[in-house]
Design an enzyme around this catalytic site. Structure first.
Site, short mmCIF file in Angstrom:
data_model
loop_
_atom_site.label_atom_id
_atom_site.label_comp_id
_atom_site.label_asym_id
_atom_site.label_seq_id
_atom_site.Cartn_x
_atom_site.Cartn_y
_atom_site.Cartn_z
N LEU A 62 1.24 -1.06 0.20
CA LEU A 62 0.31 -0.04 -0.27
C LEU A 62 0.46 1.30 -0.19
CD1 LEU A 62 -2.90 0.85 0.12
CD2 LEU A 62 -2.62 1.17 2.96
N ASP A 63 0.78 2.02 -0.93
CA ASP A 63 0.82 3.30 -0.69
C ASP A 63 3.04 2.80 -1.08
OD1 ASP A 63 -1.08 4.23 -1.15
OD2 ASP A 63 -1.17 4.23 1.37
#
Lengths: 308, 308, 308, 308
Positions: free
Chosen positions: C251-252
């Protein structure tokens, strides 16, 4: 109130427009003062507000030491304020007189009525309408005036009356008369030139002093006048800019409200400058409109004081 | 007073340092207020100042709606003020008590005494000393403390006492005790860590609460801790940053004063990041020192209110 | 070609959309090379193109000294090129083999097919669609996929098929299967998450490696995960940011394509951060989409090389 | 090589200047090409370099479609290059002739010799000398020329010969003759006007075509000429700027190398503008000097191509 009140909920989802529109903004009063500086001004205004049980939300002041002018913006919550604003002139008048204050009172629930002027370029129009719809701009937009039919799609999408008034050398005076009539019919407070490509006559400007905002697609005072991006490209500047300002009789020389720039290089074509410039124009114009409609701008000579 | 008063003469030439140093800054008082928000605060303070014939030069306030805290900074010219500041506590005390104000009084002619701490990197040190010399920083710098001898050339150039106190794991407590003793001897108000590469102990920090400013070479809270540029380079960020903040017991987590960034691309090597970063560090640290010494910063929880 | 070819005419008026759409973009070929660095690479490619009468429009290269990787992007006008691009693998193959080049060929007249994913926030969607319509984005947008019906107005306005696929914990796998099926039906090259608030499964990501672009509303790696503006507000940062990046399983943490920041102060409320942030998000996401669809991005490990 | 190679070591400490100065920079050759665009240029140069076993470190090119000019910068490691650069004209000549290339060869170990000109403002001088000392500027600085004695402290600190040549209306020609003689004695390649407040005569400029860099304290073409900050202050701009450019006979109209801006508001006094401006001037001038001494700038008409 700045910002649009969307988002912020734990699930990261926004409140749908409709419900956002129904939440009424808190009702507040905004007093703008602009007068020769002297001792006791702040005390007089603050004392007056306190006496009448005003709950101050924001207060800003500025002293222009050069011109010895005092500027003040005070916003207070009307809940609990002990008299009706219609009586403000009567109640505040004596204090204003004693301190020779020049003042103006606005109220957040009396939203400014804004007319958008557009030609063919519609990026600023589309941007302003989106921001208005999303709650960023605390104003009403009762009409859009255009000298070309191209932008009508936006008026239809946002359900705002669209008036096409063609302008050419011959009919300019008549066209402006028709525009002014429309603006008066709709009690317009502010005219926003969203890349409107016609120069307004002094007569038109005189009808809306410091109430016409234009965006010029250069970093003023560089490249005043026509085709600024072309001239910037020819000059080989390393940054291009855009400027929003109040319209006066002197082309592109009115009080500057906001400016911004973007980096360019030898790799950027003229088209790239035009493309980057559109984003600059949207930014500086929308900020100017927001600040004006929130009564954050005071004009001092040919400069602006922006209480953002 | 911001800016250094140089230049501006028609022939474009600057006033030599010496004469600049002799022109005494106008003597003014600065009152900082930080208290629970309530009605009448502005009126009380403004009324008090007016009663005593204060000529207000600047006034700023802020309401933290979230915490219901009120912040105010008022600066007034002491010429004509009708009592001596040494009596301020006595005269202002009652008002402060009535409105439960937390306040602090500073005077522009009582310049802050600042100690600069440095290790080997000397770019922030050289920058701060130049700005001080040119009149940008309204403070005195009675000493420089270093854990390496390298920066002595600057102390000599600017004629400031230079103290080398080596620090290693073993002698850290003793070294800090020696540093604190020095700082007290010189009545230091503010400690500036100009790329000082040692972490201060909680004991040291406790001696100077919110009076130690550090520069961290990243855009906090990204890359807390060691070698931020290396980690930024490895992560492939497109902007690098620097942050100045007050030092607390939690490494790089104190109240942020200022931040800035610069664009980088795949063409930038790690050395380029270090080079660009030095300019960011100089900027954010010098602005923090200027704002602190001009009494423009109020701390609110773990945030800062900067009345610039 | 960057920019959209509007405006620039002496009368300052733009060419209406329709006619703009009909002018076909000049047909060019883009060769992307990404391989271990060695001598003779540029010579080999340049010689090959010259031999076949290619008129080079743009050429960029980069050497990642750290990883010893060579990156190249060459764009040439197909007019006069002496063989059909369908034969490119056959004709270029031997050279590629001799120099162990990893390569990819794109042609400007084979526009990328882009699917836009959206939830309720529609600012990035509206911005991308406007830029696409105005000619800034050289791609086709055959469909919009949403997990909420709210954004349908934009699909209707721009006449693009709109598919609502609700997603919740229970049906996520089924919903993604349906999304993937849709994307394949429409031969989608690139998935753009225009503030799409659902996390994609590794299975989905595996279907479109380095072909999913997300916008995260913070300056990564700061504030990874949920509610970054809230955490930025609580931390008291002086700049807020936004980041566009390729989506990976972490994530990210995928390769960053573009980042931008805006200054905030104690005067900014959380709503102000959200408002300012929307402009940052529009900018970084639209630039990432433009660069990707113009084949300007090469991925190197977890970093990007952007030949802008 | 950009950046200065300091820091980056695990303990976060820098290498002392002295040792940094002794590590010799890798020896490389830089070929600059600037000629009418035509097919085969890249192939010809790349093929030539490959044939002679050049290990290319960086290569950049640009096509000015408007003027049909081709620009190229290639830098290669001299280790392994198969002939001595003194023979370059002889060996490369035929290729240059065949493709009518205009070319220039530089070598990284033949550092540019730079003369700094200064008046009383010393911020740019001090900044350039610091950057030079820290390894950011790959050049030699054999002398400083001043029309006032004030800046001598810096010459002494950095141990650089300092020549005071007073200039007034009467003796200007004689003073310039003396300056030119000094510059020739020291084989100066580049003259940097570090806020040197005298206008150079066309005769002086003719001696160093595109080899004199000036910093103008405005965002050109805004505020050409004297007292730009004063005029910016009076105009009420919201951003102030600075520009570095090559000096030609037309005041402030030479090719722009770099520009930068900073935000100002009604709170900024004229002194604040001067203070902020000094930082802008240091940045744009030092970048221009670095790019020039690294042979990254090619002049095209009145524009620059900067291969940064």
């Amino acid at each position: 109130m700045r910002g649009c009140g969307v988002g912020g909920k734990a699930d990261g989802e926004t409140v749908p427009y409709t419900s956002r529109m129904t939440t009424p903004p808190k009702s507040s009063a905004i007093l703008l003062v602009d007068c020769p500086d002297r001792k006791g001004l702040v005390a007089a205004v603050a004392e007056f507000l306190y006496t009448h049980n005003a709950n101050i939300l924001h207060a800003d002041q500025h002293q222009d030491a050069e011109r010895n002018v005092f500027f003040m913006r005070v916003e207070w919550d009307l809940t609990g304020f002990d008299f009706d604003l219609t009586d403000f002139p009567a109640v505040f008048g004596p204090i204003a007189q004693r301190y020779s204050l020049r003042w103006k009172l606005e109220r957040s629930d009396r939203r400014h009525r804004v007319a958008l002027f557009v030609s063919k370029y519609d990026h600023c129009l589309a941007d302003l309408l989106y921001r208005h719809r999303s709650g960023e701009l605390a104003c009403d937009i009762p009409l859009i005036v255009a000298n070309h039919p191209d932008a009508e799609r936006w008026a239809t999408f946002y359900d705002i009356p669209f008036h096409v008034i063609p302008v050419d050398g011959a009919n300019k005076a008549a066209a402006e008369a028709k525009q002014i009539e429309l603006l008066k019919q709709h009690n317009i407070d502010l005219v926003v030139l969203a890349r409107y490509m016609q120069i307004l006559s002094p007569a038109f400007v005189a009808e809306f002093p410091m109430r016409i905002i234009n965006v010029h697609h250069s970093f003023l005072p560089a490249f005043i006048g026509a085709r600024p991006y072309h001239r910037a490209f020819e000059r080989g500047v390393k940054l291009i800019g855009a400027t929003s300002h109040y319209v006066t009789d002197n082309l592109d020389e009115g009080p500057i409200i906001e400016q911004d720039v973007m980096r360019v290089s030898h790799r950027d074509t003229l088209d790239d400058l035009l493309t980057k410039g559109r984003d600059l124009e949207k930014g500086v114009l929308s900020r100017a409109v927001r600040w004006h409609t929130e009564h954050r701008i005071l004009v001092s000579g040919n400069k602006t004081v922006v209480f953002d």
